[in-house]
Design an enzyme around this catalytic site. Structure first.
Site, PDB file in Angstrom:
ATOM      1  N   HIS A  60      -0.238  54.651  -0.293  1.00 37.95           N
ATOM      2  CA  HIS A  60      -0.454  55.841  -1.138  1.00 37.95           C
ATOM      3  C   HIS A  60       0.255  55.706  -2.471  1.00 37.95           C
ATOM      4  CE1 HIS A  60       3.528  57.877  -0.430  1.00 37.95           C
ATOM      5  NE2 HIS A  60       3.480  57.219   0.718  1.00 37.95           N
ATOM      6  N   ASP A 111       8.447  54.337  -2.302  1.00 36.21           N
ATOM      7  CA  ASP A 111       7.582  54.994  -1.309  1.00 36.21           C
ATOM      8  C   ASP A 111       6.498  55.740  -2.090  1.00 36.21           C
ATOM      9  OD1 ASP A 111       6.490  56.520   0.764  1.00 36.21           O
ATOM     10  OD2 ASP A 111       8.235  57.826   0.927  1.00 36.21           O
ATOM     11  N   GLU A 170      -0.665  61.721   0.555  1.00 35.55           N
ATOM     12  CA  GLU A 170       0.143  61.376   1.728  1.00 35.55           C
ATOM     13  C   GLU A 170       1.394  62.232   1.816  1.00 35.55           C
ATOM     14  OE1 GLU A 170       3.137  59.297   4.224  1.00 35.55           O
ATOM     15  OE2 GLU A 170       3.266  59.943   2.130  1.00 35.55           O
ATOM     16  N   GLU A 171       2.020  62.518   0.684  1.00 40.56           N
ATOM     17  CA  GLU A 171       3.293  63.230   0.700  1.00 40.56           C
ATOM     18  C   GLU A 171       3.158  64.689   1.167  1.00 40.56           C
ATOM     19  OE1 GLU A 171       6.010  61.881   0.638  1.00 40.56           O
ATOM     20  OE2 GLU A 171       5.932  60.067  -0.568  1.00 40.56           O
ATOM     21  N   ASP A 173       3.439  51.124   4.361  1.00 37.32           N
ATOM     22  CA  ASP A 173       4.309  52.120   3.738  1.00 37.32           C
ATOM     23  C   ASP A 173       5.724  51.556   3.755  1.00 37.32           C
ATOM     24  OD1 ASP A 173       5.443  54.610   2.857  1.00 37.32           O
ATOM     25  OD2 ASP A 173       3.733  55.658   3.732  1.00 37.32           O
ATOM     26  N   HIS A 196      13.197  58.775  -0.221  1.00 35.81           N
ATOM     27  CA  HIS A 196      13.006  60.045  -0.928  1.00 35.81           C
ATOM     28  C   HIS A 196      14.141  60.335  -1.903  1.00 35.81           C
ATOM     29  CE1 HIS A 196       9.672  62.177   1.611  1.00 35.81           C
ATOM     30  NE2 HIS A 196       9.343  60.947   1.231  1.00 35.81           N
TER      31      HIS A 196
END
Length: 346
Positions: free
Chosen positions: A71, A188, A222-223, A243, A323
């Site tokens: 993603h 990510d 995706e998030e 990922d 994150h």
């Protein structure tokens, strides 16, 4: 022959993609870049209605197709309120956390096309003034965007074209070190999008005919949990999310290894697929780790939740500080490429 140059290519492409702001819901420019990057390698790529990119890498067995998912949407923010003093209260997009984004430079993208800079700060951010600075819980209610413009009222800020609902992107601060580490927000999952570009370049350069029809789906939601719930081509029997691998306490994955996830918050991955990924890692000489991630979900779980009858797996280069201000290594990228090659037995 696949060599380390494809990992170097992936790092180069990751840096270019990381420079494009793409918080979830605001991904058109990044998706166009991804589509063009695959087309430049000679592959057919199309935009989906949701705004993702679907790529056909070719292959022989159309009844046992493989879908590789990554993603390009990232964490970010959205303007929730224009305050009376002209500063902005945000709401998060995806899992963006205020305490992690504090003191980060941001870009506000207005619907009129302007990009206005600012910084996410604690409200009343001067330590010499605020006696509660250290004890204040950082949330998106206790922080605010201070714009780098001469504004002192809501009317001033609206005069710049900023309105509620505008997208706020955080500076990725991408760096590649001489020792092979790549540090950036949003590795990510832009790093793994670049891994798939590296794999596609290998297939093109070596004129490889894949034994299975193989597709790439670069998703854009995706998030927020529904990136991979559509656009699965006919004939696909397996989907592998490429990922990030988690690096942290209780886990064996490092930034220099490829992660094979056996289970996450959505439950176990296909026992068969996980086994084949482990076999591929061993056969290709990849440095790998098998781990269980307690606070994680992936595109392929969204694919299964949408009702597709497929087997699923998850791999990716190890990423520390997920994150947040993340870090990985070219070795993790190289090991991920090895597993992809080994899984397809090419």
């Amino acid at each position: 022959m696949m060599n380390r140059s494809y990992a170097e290519y992936a790092i180069e492409k990751a840096c270019a993609l990381l420079a494009i702001d793409s918080p979830t819901g605001y991904t058109a420019e990044a998706a166009a870049w991804v589509r063009n990057a695959f087309e430049e390698l000679g592959f057919s790529a199309e935009l989906t209605r949701k705004g993702g990119v679907l790529v056909d890498l070719g292959g022989l067995d159309e009844e046992d197709g493989l879908l590789l998912e990554a993603h390009t949407d990232t964490l970010g923010g959205m303007v929730a309120e224009i305050k009376g003093d002209g500063r902005l209260r945000l709401t998060n997009l995806g899992g963006m956390r205020a305490e992690n984004g504090e003191c980060e430079n941001v870009r506000v993208h207005t619907r009129g096309g302007r990009v206005i800079e600012g910084t996410l700060q604690l409200c009343n951010a001067s330590v010499h003034v605020n006696g509660s600075y250290g004890s204040t819980n950082r949330t998106f209610d206790s922080t605010e965007v201070v714009l780098d413009e001469d504004v002192s009222s809501a009317a001033d800020t609206r005069g710049l074209g900023i309105e509620v609902g505008d997208i706020v992107a955080f500076d990725p601060r991408t760096r590649v070190t001489a020792s092979g580490y790549i540090k950036s927000r949003f590795l990510d999952d832009k790093l793994s999008v670049a891994v798939l570009l590296g794999f596609a370049k290998y297939v093109k350069d070596e004129n490889v005919t894949l034994p299975r029809r193989t597709y790439v789906h670069v998703t854009v939601y995706e998030e927020v949990g529904h990136g991979g719930c559509a656009s699965v081509p006919a004939g696909v029997t397996e989907a592998i999310s490429v990922d990030m691998g988690c690096v942290g306490g209780g886990l064996s994955c490092t930034e220099r290894t490829v992660s094979i996830c056996a289970k996450d918050s959505g439950g176990p991955y296909s026992y068969e697929v996980v086994g084949k990924l482990i076999d591929a890692a061993k056969a290709s000489g990849a440095d790998y780790a098998v781990d269980v991630y307690p606070h994680y979900g992936s595109d392929v779980e969204a694919t299964l939740s949408a009702g597709y009858d497929i087997r699923h797996g998850l791999i990716g280069p190890g990423v520390y500080a997920s994150h947040g201000y993340e870090r990985s290594h070219i070795d993790g990228v190289w090991n991920t490429l090895k597993v992809l090659k080994g899984y397809l037995k090419i």
